[in-house]
Every structure is written in C-alpha cells, then in structure tokens.
Design a protein around this motif. Structure first.
Motif, PDB file in Angstrom:
ATOM      1  N   ARG A 248      45.338  24.511 -56.828  1.00 23.41           N
ATOM      2  CA  ARG A 248      45.820  25.302 -57.973  1.00 23.41           C
ATOM      3  C   ARG A 248      44.660  25.780 -58.836  1.00 23.41           C
ATOM      4  O   ARG A 248      44.626  26.935 -59.282  1.00 23.41           O
ATOM      5  N   VAL A 249      43.715  24.895 -59.092  1.00 22.94           N
ATOM      6  CA  VAL A 249      42.566  25.256 -59.937  1.00 22.94           C
ATOM      7  C   VAL A 249      41.743  26.358 -59.270  1.00 22.94           C
ATOM      8  O   VAL A 249      41.347  27.340 -59.904  1.00 22.94           O
TER       9      VAL A 249
ATOM     10  N   ALA B 279      43.467  29.810 -59.280  1.00 19.78           N
ATOM     11  CA  ALA B 279      43.550  30.506 -60.571  1.00 19.78           C
ATOM     12  C   ALA B 279      42.380  31.445 -60.812  1.00 19.78           C
ATOM     13  O   ALA B 279      42.483  32.375 -61.618  1.00 19.78           O
ATOM     14  N   VAL B 280      41.255  31.229 -60.122  1.00 17.94           N
ATOM     15  CA  VAL B 280      40.071  32.061 -60.379  1.00 17.94           C
ATOM     16  C   VAL B 280      39.772  33.022 -59.234  1.00 17.94           C
ATOM     17  O   VAL B 280      38.758  33.727 -59.264  1.00 17.94           O
TER      18      VAL B 280
ATOM     19  N   ASP C 149      39.298  36.836 -60.079  1.00 14.97           N
ATOM     20  CA  ASP C 149      38.036  37.102 -60.758  1.00 14.97           C
ATOM     21  C   ASP C 149      36.865  36.975 -59.781  1.00 14.97           C
ATOM     22  O   ASP C 149      35.924  37.769 -59.816  1.00 14.97           O
TER      23      ASP C 149
ATOM     24  N   GLN D 274      36.583  33.197 -64.368  1.00  8.27           N
ATOM     25  CA  GLN D 274      37.611  33.046 -65.389  1.00  8.27           C
ATOM     26  C   GLN D 274      38.998  33.043 -64.745  1.00  8.27           C
ATOM     27  O   GLN D 274      39.226  33.660 -63.710  1.00  8.27           O
ATOM     28  N   VAL D 275      39.899  32.321 -65.395  1.00 11.12           N
ATOM     29  CA  VAL D 275      41.293  32.326 -64.966  1.00 11.12           C
ATOM     30  C   VAL D 275      41.904  33.661 -65.364  1.00 11.12           C
ATOM     31  O   VAL D 275      41.787  34.098 -66.511  1.00 11.12           O
TER      32      VAL D 275
END
Length: 778
Positions: free
Chosen positions: A48-49, A52-53, A56, A134-135
C-alpha cells in the motif's frame, strides 16, 4: 538511457499481487506453516505504501535515475512475489484430493521463499527513503480510465499533402527512358512520424514500394535490387527513408529525391481535430475552449501527423478543460532529447494510458519491428500473462477486445495496409521504439540468439527469430531461471539439430507462462518434463512435426491455450485431456486427429474448438459436446455416423450454443437413411448461426429447420455430397443468404421455385456435379 518501467504501469501489477495475497490458499498456507499472520499484513502494508507513490515515481523516473532504478527493483520483487503466489495457488488446486492439504504442507523451502520475498519488498520500501516521492491522489488514472473504446483506424483523411502527392506523381510519370535508363528510383526522405508510410501506398499500383529503408551498404543494396535491373523501360521504384545517406548508395543511375517536410500547424490541427472531436459532438462554449487549448497542443507536435493523431485519439471524448491543460503543460514537452529520445507526444500518450493498457502495450515490444499481428492472437498472450482485469473467466476475450480497440483508438496500433484478409495490425516504427524503450531490461527481443548474446538476469520476457547456435550451447538459459515468456516469432528454422531444445527449456525455465515453438519444423517430440511447467498458460506447437503429445501435458493445470494448428502428422490428443479444466482455447485445425479423448465434456471453460470427431464409445461420443456451452466461433462435428440413436444427438444441446457462428455437420460413412434424418433433426442449431455446411448426409430429405426463414442471420449455406437427397430444402426463405454452394447432390430432380427466384439476387452461387445446376443454367 534509463528504462521507463512505469509507476502507474506497476500499479496494475501491484493489484494482481495484492489480490493473490488475500486468497484463502495463501492465508491457509501461512497458518499451516505456523508463520506469523502479521507477515501477510506487513506485506500488504508495504504494498500500500509503495502503491501510493507510483504515479509520482512514473513522472519523475525520466529525469531522476535513482527513481528509475527504484522502480526496476520494485518490479523485480513483484515478479518474484507473483511467481511464488501462483505456485502456492496451483499446488493447492491440484492437491485438493488431500483434505486441507495446505494446512499440512511440509515443504519448508516454500515458506523460506515467502520470507525472502517479504524481506526483498522491505528493502524496496527502505529504498524509498531519500527519494523525492509524494503521495498522489491518483486522479490522473481515474480521469483517463473511462475513455470509450471506439475504433478509429478507418475513414480518416490525409491533410496537407495535396502538393506532395502532385509532386511525387509528376516524378513517377516522368519519362527517363531518353537517357537509356530502364529503372529509376524516387526516394521520399523525411523524419520519423512525418507521414512517409501513409503517403507511399497511394501509388502502389504504379511500381515497387520499399518502405522505411535503412540500408547504407552498397553490396546489400545490390543484392536487394538485382531482380529489378531488367524491368521494363520507365519502371519506377519508390522508397521511403528517414536517412538521407541511404539515397547515396542506391545502385541506380537516376535517383530523384523528394524531401517530405513537416505539416503546417493548420494542417496538423486538422489531423488532430479529426481524431479528437467525434462528428456528432456539438460545438458549444466548452468545445471552443478545448479547441483553443488543442491548437496550442498541436504547435508542440512539431508538424508530425503521427504525434497529432496519437494525442487527438487520446483526448477523444475528454471534455474536461483540466485534462487538456494537463497535456499542454506536461513537463515531458521540455525534456532534452538526451533524456528522452522518444517523440514527446508519444511519451505523453503513453503516460496517460490507464495502468492495465500500459502493461498490454509494453508487452508488444516482443514483436519485431513491422511485424503484422492479429487481434485474437495477441489477446491470448495477454490473457496468459495475467494482463487482463477479468470480471469472470468467460469474459476474457471480450475484455481483451476492449483493450485492443482502445489502443487502436489511441493510435498505438493501426490496421496493416499490406494484408487484404485476416484483420492484421501493425505498430508504427516510432511507436515500436516507444515499446522497446519502456520494456527496459525486463523485455528482450533477439533476431538471432546465440552464445554471444548478452541478456540481463532480470529479463522475464524473451522473443527470438533464430538461434545461431545449438540451444544446448546458449548459456543465457542458465541465467534466465525466472523467464516467463519464450516466443518464437517469424521463426527461421536452423540447420543444426534442435531435438534437445524442448528438454532444455522445460528443465531450466520453470516459471514459463508462455511458450511458443511455432515453426520449429524439425520438432517432432516433447519431453515428459513439459508437465512440470506448472505456471504455463499458453503453449504453441503449430507447424511442427509433433506426432504425439506426452501424457504429462495433462498435468498443466493452468493451461488456457493450446495451439496445434497445422501439426500435419498429429493423429491423437493425450488420453487425460479432461484434466485441463482451465483450457479455454484448443486449436487443432490442420491436424489429422481422428478421435477425441475421453471426457472432453469436462472442459467446461472451452471457448474455441475447431472440430469434434464423434467417437464410438460413450466417453468420447457426441454427448460430450453437451456441457461445452461456452464454445464460440466455428465448430465442425465429424463422423456423425457414430451417432446411432437420435436421442444421443439431442444430448449435444446444439440449441444452447448461442455463440457458434459457423457450423459444419459431417458424415464420413453412411448409416440407415432414417437414423441420419433423425440425427440431423436433433442437431438443429440456434437461430443466430451465420453459416452452415452439411456434408456426407445420406438422408433422402432435409429436416424442416434447414432453410427455415427463422435463420435470419444465415449468409452462407453449403450442401456437399448428399447423394440420396431427392428434394432441396426451401432455401428461398433465408432472407440474408448471400453464398450458396451445392455439390454432388445427384438425386435431386426439382428445384424449389422460391430458391430459383432468390438465387437471382445471390452474390455467389456454385452448383457442381448435381442435376440442379442445369436448372439454374436454364
């Protein structure tokens, strides 16, 4: 050059892995090994982490090599995770005879693999530290994911080339014979994407066309053009090239160069607008605002129609001003050529593809440049590689067609102009360059694979045209233990003996999902070890000399597609084919298979089956067709003389097969007349069938359903070798019939009046070796 593996590209892959982690099989495995269930939760949290990026990271990877390298390591870890999770799922499914088998796994090696995967992904997570990522909210993908899939390859005009057409035509019609020259050359020279290939086919009826030529060697040119040296006086050769140096080595006395310039901004706008705005769209305030932005976008296309067409197709039916401004203000326009050698417009078109389409497009980097491919064949490969987001198994082809048409509408694929049949497509060479660039070190295309070929250990997908050395001497196969794809494309058979090739591949490449030995003309046997490729979903042995298939083939639980087309000496399928319960496509056209194995009715997911040969026994009789309700396309049912009771024919449930468009019913030997009539009555197909063939039928009359007006979609009907029939069915009732073939119906004495009238409007009628052809002639 850094390979762009794609942030949002990886989000689709990440979803696949994430979904597999949540399955009961994986959870039970963790419990059975008495591993900490937090292991799974930590892994999901990591994914998940990372996810999220990704958007970007995709934007920043072109300019920041550190971000690009991080994405490469992430993708490598996801491949490993997916392989392991697939292995767990497969072992669970194939060993269900043992109660709760996963809870009793004793293979500590498997658990160790999972722990290593977790560690590897943890390291990837740690590698994020220090990266300027960045998210993001993800609105880019959500906004661009809903574009309708409309095909745009046909019906679009050519803009800004009237003067060029006139100039080239003048050169073609000029008379050079006064100089004693038989053959002269006209060279259209211009940069990539400027429209050379689009322009050249207009004159094909006048001359030989050599498209996209790069040969700078005089000797190679001489060998290529020898057949043209003795052409008729005034003959012309038209070539297109990006490289002006090519012109200097063409071995002809007269070479006239026509420089093809870029389009003006106005002409480029016409190309863009023709793809961006549907004809039915109203011209309101929003349209005017979008046109203003569009004209600014077109200025950045640098006069290249390919760029304008690609961006126009991408923005089609996008009405939000924000979406258009995002394209206009993209940082990619400002990248120096040293950082991105791909045309910026194409790079932007790719960036705004939905994640699932990105994976499908990059997979096409395995094709050689200018390779012509068919839609369904590519979709079957996508399906095998788990690139399709499926609501259910039966929708795979439908989803694949949507993906394919979407890529056509965005100009990533275009219809081939070289084929007049078969519905072939091709990628523009600059689009192909984009796919190669994006494939990076995970995809490798080799024209000639040999001992000296250098391939990175992260390669997961490989295609080859020729082996320059015996496969046993090619050491790269020792390194590619995680290879997923091995495709022979346009394969050129080598002189050395390849009998060891299948055994080497099966023993070393245990993670294969796609394997093609297509056109290995000398291949006549598969090793038993093929059954150990538990991940395999696609196997292509077409146009080989395979005589029999090993029974171990039936251990391939995940196999979806088996292609045996034109294996001329193949006479039987393995006995336990019924075990291949995930098989969807079985291509056996051009084989000499004389009997079906037992239990084919177990293959309930089967969608493609060229023919079914009815056996004499219950386990391979016509009843086996009854459960195959998902069959699509064409089906031929052979040896119907083995159906001795009409109720058996009813069990085939032909009325339920709503997706069969083309049906052939064939007898090879006669039985009694009444039985054959009763059987044909019970084989009545659904009313949507488009073509029907009846061959070898020995009844004296046809059932009422043959020729019934309810078959309103039937365009083709063929009645062959039905010698006992005295009366033709009332074919004049078929409203859409366009092709009628009647041959060897020697007992027919009269022709239905309605048929005689309808034949006058037929596009095609053929009646041979039958008394009725005299009636038509009269």
């Amino acid at each position: 050059m850094a390979e762009a593996v794609g942030g949002a590209f990886l989000s689709a892959f990440l979803d696949v892995v994430f979904d597999k982690l949540s399955t009961d099989e994986v959870v039970d495995f963790i419990r059975g090994k008495k591993l900490d269930l937090n292991l799974l939760e930590n892994l999901k949290t990591t994914l998940r982490v990372v996810g999220a990026v990704l958007d970007d990271a995709e934007k920043k990877q072109i300019q920041l090599s550190s971000v690009n390298q991080w994405l490469i390591e992430l993708k490598d870890a996801l491949y490993d995770a997916d392989d392991l999770l697939d292995e767990i799922s497969t072992k669970s499914a194939t060993q269900k005879k043992v109660c709760k088998v996963l809870s009793r796994f004793t293979d500590r090696k498997m658990a160790s693999k999972l722990e290593k995967i977790v560690d590897k992904l943890d390291k990837v997570l740690g590698g994020m530290k220090g990266l300027p990522l960045q998210v993001m909210a993800g609105e880019m993908n959500e906004s661009w994911n809903t574009q309708p899939t409309t095909s745009l390859e046909d019906g679009y005009g050519m803009y800004g080339r009237d003067t060029d057409k006139e100039g080239i035509m003048k050169l073609l019609l000029s008379d050079d014979s006064s100089d004693g020259v038989l053959v002269s050359v006209i060279a259209i020279v211009g940069m990539g994407g400027v429209g050379k290939t689009t322009l050249a086919p207009i004159f094909k009826k006048f001359l030989i066309v050599l498209d996209d030529v790069w040969i700078e060697d005089y000797e190679n040119w001489s060998n290529l053009t020898k057949p043209f040296l003795h052409g008729k006086r005034g003959s012309k050769i038209l070539l297109t090239t990006r490289n002006a140096n090519v012109v200097n080595v063409v071995p002809y006395h007269i070479v006239q160069v026509y420089p093809l310039s870029k389009l003006s901004n106005e002409d480029c706008w016409l190309v863009f607008a023709n793809h961006a705005f549907p004809p039915s769209e109203s011209r309101g305030e929003d349209r005017r605002a979008l046109e203003e932005i569009g004209r600014e976008i077109v200025k950045k296309c640098n006069g290249l129609p390919l760029a304008a067409r690609s961006l126009g197709g991408m923005l089609r039916r996008k009405h939000a001003i924000r979406d258009w401004n995002n394209i206009l203000e993209s940082d990619i326009w400002e990248l120096p050529e040293s950082q991105c050698k791909i045309i910026p417009a194409l790079r932007i078109s790719y960036q705004y593809l939905p994640p699932h389409l990105k994976r499908c497009f990059v997979y096409c980097s395995l094709y050689p440049k200018d390779h012509e491919f068919q839609k369904k064949n590519l979709i079957l490969l996508w399906m095998a590689e788990d690139l399709l987001k499926l609501p259910n198994r039966g929708k795979a082809l439908e989803v694949g067609y949507e993906y394919f048409d979407d890529l056509v509408s965005r100009s990533f694929f275009q219809r081939s102009s070289n084929r007049t049949w078969g519905n072939y497509f091709v990628m523009h060479d600059l689009v192909h360059d984009l796919a190669l660039y994006l494939g990076g070190e995970f995809y490798f295309r080799s024209e000639e694979l040999g001992k000296e070929t250098k391939i990175g250990i992260k390669t997961r997908h490989l295609s080859v045209t020729k082996f320059s050395d015996p496969i046993s001497d090619i050491e790269v196969f020792d390194k590619l233990q995680f290879l997923r794809t091995l495709l022979a494309i346009d394969f050129k058979d080598s002189s050395f003996n390849k009998e060891k090739a299948p055994g080497i591949v099966a023993s070393k490449l245990k993670c294969l999902r796609v394997l093609s030995f297509c056109d290995f003309a000398s291949l006549d046997v598969l090793p038993d070890s093929i059954g150990k490729l538990i991940h395999l979903r696609y196997l292509n042995l077409s146009r080989t000399r395979i005589v029999t298939l090993p029974e171990s083939l039936c251990n391939l639980y995940n196999l979806q597609t088996l292609v045996l087309s034109r294996c001329r000496v193949l006479t039987r399928l393995p006995t336990d084919m019924q075990n291949l319960i995930n098989l969807c496509h079985l291509h056996i056209d051009g084989t000499d298979i004389r009997e079906m194995p037992r239990g084919m009715g177990m293959l309930r997911h089967l969608q493609h089956l060229d023919f079914f040969t009815v056996g004499k026994h219950k386990e391979n009789g016509i009843k086996e067709l009854g459960t195959l309700s998902n069959l699509h396309g064409s089906l031929s049912i052979r040896n119907l003389e083995n159906v001795t009771r009409s109720n058996e024919a009813l069990e085939a449930r032909m009325l339920d097969k709503k997706h069969i468009n083309h049906l052939s019913l064939e007898w090879s030997n006669g039985t009694d007349f009444q039985t054959e009539l009763d059987v044909l009555c019970k084989l009545k197909p659904h009313q949507g069938v488009e073509s029907l063939t009846i061959r070898g039928y020995n009844g004296t009359i046809f059932p009422d359903w043959v020729g019934n007006f309810s078959y309103h979609n039937m365009t083709s009907l063929s009645l062959n070798d039905c010698n006992n029939c005295c009366v033709l069915p009332s074919l004049g009732q078929l409203p859409s019939l366009k092709k009628l073939y009647i041959s060897i119906l020697k007992s027919v004495k009269t022709v239905d009046a309605g048929l005689d009238t309808s034949v006058q409007n037929e596009n095609e009628l053929e009646a041979t070796e039958s008394p009725i052809h005299k009636a038509f002639d009269a």
